[in-house]
Design a protein around this motif. Structure first.
Motif, PDB file in Angstrom:
ATOM      1  N   GLU A   5       8.136 -21.406 -37.687  1.00  0.00           N
ATOM      2  CA  GLU A   5       7.358 -22.408 -36.945  1.00  0.00           C
ATOM      3  C   GLU A   5       7.969 -22.649 -35.569  1.00  0.00           C
ATOM      4  O   GLU A   5       7.240 -22.814 -34.575  1.00  0.00           O
ATOM      5  CB  GLU A   5       7.287 -23.711 -37.731  1.00  0.00           C
ATOM      6  N   ASP A   6       9.296 -22.648 -35.483  1.00  0.00           N
ATOM      7  CA  ASP A   6       9.959 -22.814 -34.189  1.00  0.00           C
ATOM      8  C   ASP A   6       9.581 -21.687 -33.229  1.00  0.00           C
ATOM      9  O   ASP A   6       9.340 -21.916 -32.038  1.00  0.00           O
ATOM     10  CB  ASP A   6      11.475 -22.838 -34.374  1.00  0.00           C
ATOM     11  N   TYR A   7       9.537 -20.451 -33.758  1.00  0.00           N
ATOM     12  CA  TYR A   7       9.159 -19.303 -32.935  1.00  0.00           C
ATOM     13  C   TYR A   7       7.732 -19.461 -32.416  1.00  0.00           C
ATOM     14  O   TYR A   7       7.456 -19.215 -31.230  1.00  0.00           O
ATOM     15  CB  TYR A   7       9.295 -18.011 -33.730  1.00  0.00           C
ATOM     16  N   ILE A   8       6.837 -19.876 -33.294  1.00  0.00           N
ATOM     17  CA  ILE A   8       5.436 -20.031 -32.901  1.00  0.00           C
ATOM     18  C   ILE A   8       5.300 -21.124 -31.834  1.00  0.00           C
ATOM     19  O   ILE A   8       4.550 -20.969 -30.859  1.00  0.00           O
ATOM     20  CB  ILE A   8       4.555 -20.366 -34.121  1.00  0.00           C
ATOM     21  N   LYS A   9       6.031 -22.214 -31.989  1.00  0.00           N
ATOM     22  CA  LYS A   9       5.959 -23.309 -31.019  1.00  0.00           C
ATOM     23  C   LYS A   9       6.363 -22.849 -29.622  1.00  0.00           C
ATOM     24  O   LYS A   9       5.830 -23.323 -28.620  1.00  0.00           O
ATOM     25  CB  LYS A   9       6.870 -24.456 -31.457  1.00  0.00           C
ATOM     26  N   GLU A  10       7.293 -21.918 -29.566  1.00  0.00           N
ATOM     27  CA  GLU A  10       7.771 -21.430 -28.277  1.00  0.00           C
ATOM     28  C   GLU A  10       6.772 -20.495 -27.595  1.00  0.00           C
ATOM     29  O   GLU A  10       6.850 -20.282 -26.375  1.00  0.00           O
ATOM     30  CB  GLU A  10       9.101 -20.688 -28.459  1.00  0.00           C
ATOM     31  N   ASN A  11       5.836 -19.944 -28.366  1.00  0.00           N
ATOM     32  CA  ASN A  11       4.963 -18.911 -27.824  1.00  0.00           C
ATOM     33  C   ASN A  11       3.475 -19.249 -27.840  1.00  0.00           C
ATOM     34  O   ASN A  11       2.701 -18.634 -27.102  1.00  0.00           O
ATOM     35  CB  ASN A  11       5.183 -17.602 -28.596  1.00  0.00           C
ATOM     36  N   ILE A  12       3.067 -20.184 -28.675  1.00  0.00           N
ATOM     37  CA  ILE A  12       1.651 -20.545 -28.776  1.00  0.00           C
ATOM     38  C   ILE A  12       1.518 -22.051 -28.579  1.00  0.00           C
ATOM     39  O   ILE A  12       2.138 -22.837 -29.296  1.00  0.00           O
ATOM     40  CB  ILE A  12       1.064 -20.119 -30.144  1.00  0.00           C
ATOM     41  N   LYS A  13       0.705 -22.462 -27.625  1.00  0.00           N
ATOM     42  CA  LYS A  13       0.622 -23.868 -27.249  1.00  0.00           C
ATOM     43  C   LYS A  13       0.016 -24.731 -28.345  1.00  0.00           C
ATOM     44  O   LYS A  13       0.567 -25.763 -28.727  1.00  0.00           O
ATOM     45  CB  LYS A  13      -0.188 -24.004 -25.955  1.00  0.00           C
ATOM     46  N   GLY A  14      -1.154 -24.342 -28.831  1.00  0.00           N
ATOM     47  CA  GLY A  14      -1.836 -25.172 -29.804  1.00  0.00           C
ATOM     48  C   GLY A  14      -2.101 -24.423 -31.099  1.00  0.00           C
ATOM     49  O   GLY A  14      -2.792 -23.410 -31.094  1.00  0.00           O
ATOM     50  N   PHE A  15      -1.562 -24.916 -32.196  1.00  0.00           N
ATOM     51  CA  PHE A  15      -1.790 -24.245 -33.482  1.00  0.00           C
ATOM     52  C   PHE A  15      -1.631 -25.250 -34.619  1.00  0.00           C
ATOM     53  O   PHE A  15      -1.027 -26.317 -34.461  1.00  0.00           O
ATOM     54  CB  PHE A  15      -0.815 -23.083 -33.674  1.00  0.00           C
TER      55      PHE A  15
END
Length: 299
Positions: free
Chosen positions: A265-275
């Motif tokens: 989830e940390d990785y996704i937060k760094e790369n995708i703004k809204g999810f």
């Protein structure tokens, strides 16, 4: 009673659930692996056994066998399994990648992305009728971040220490103790004589070591979760999504470990703004049911 059978076949087990046309579960059973890339004939036998059991209990009014199988896209596997089951059970059959049915189940038919990390790994997405995938190349070409990958990385650490003649790390000791093997020959025999699922089964030992602060295990787990985040981001970019996106997760590596899930989830937060991260505990076979009924109702 008319019914459909949804089948989810992976590197460790095959799950088959029969549903009536309203989506109610009628019968559930399991067998060994259904990944055709592991052993085509054995996988077919395992899959057929689940259908046999279902028909024995429910009768012969099965209208569709819809399968999501790891390894189905390799070689002639799709044609092989569909032809074999049609000839054996005389009903409509369709085989797709296991990610297709898992996505349908977890996101309940909505657009989005699903990343799976169990024995193998893959990310698959659907957006406005467009599909994209990344990963899912199998253990020889990819499957980074999967249980098999984590296990192999840990065994490579064992081998490195032995080749260098240095003291065994805590990870190596815990790994070998966990499966009760010690010699070089035992290690090679474990890796080369067992199925992918059996090898991947030691991944929880590595994850637990990481939870307890073992540095080598932490590095392996971080590398693995970054790989899972990377294939997810690749699918996101290929689909051209410009709005908040549902990202589903599936497979024991991602869903059973708070550490892995958190790092992902940390990785996704760094790369995708809204999810929105979706961890929906539902059998992929329900996705097979949705897809089967969509086809049956379209005719």
């Amino acid at each position: 009673m008319e019914y459909v059978i949804g089948i989810d076949g992976g590197g460790t087990k095959t799950e088959a659930i029969a549903y009536d046309f309203q989506g109610n579960e009628l019968f559930r059973n399991y067998s060994e692996f259904g990944n055709l890339a592991v052993d085509k004939e054995k996988a077919l036998f395992n899959i057929e056994s689940t259908v046999d059991k279902s028909i024995k209990v429910l009768g012969s009014d099965c209208r569709y066998i819809y399968l999501g199988l790891a390894g189905v896209e390799s070689g002639n596997n799709k044609e092989f399994i569909e032809t074999s089951l049609k000839n054996r059970f005389n009903t409509k059959v369709k085989a797709v990648n296991d990610a297709d049915i898992a996505l349908s189940a977890v996101l309940e038919g909505k657009d989005g992305i699903l990343t799976i990390a169990g024995t193998g790994s893959i990310s698959y997405g659907v957006y406005k009728g467009i599909t994209a995938r990344a990963g899912g190349w199998g253990h020889l070409l990819g499957d980074e971040g999967s249980g098999y990958y984590i296990a192999i990385e840990a065994f490579k650490k064992v081998i490195e220490e032995r080749d260098l003649g240095i003291k065994e790390s805590l990870l190596s000791r815990q790994l070998l103790k966990g499966i009760n093997i010690w010699s070089d020959e035992d290690i090679k025999d474990f890796i080369y004589s067992n199925t992918k699922g059996k090898v991947a089964g030691v991944a929880p030992i590595v994850i637990e070591a990481a939870n307890n602060g073992e540095e080598n295990a932490i590095n392996i787990v971080k590398k693995s979760t970054n790989a899972l985040g990377d294939i997810t981001f690749k699918v996101y970019k290929r689909l051209g999504i410009e709005e908040d996106v549902n990202i589903g997760i599936k497979g024991s590596i991602l869903t059973k470990s708070k550490l892995v899930k958190g790092l992902f989830e940390d990785y996704i937060k760094e790369n995708i703004k809204g999810f929105r991260l979706v961890d929906n505990e539902i059998s992929p076979t329900k996705g097979a049911y949705y897809l089967a009924m969509k086809e049956l109702n379209s005719k």
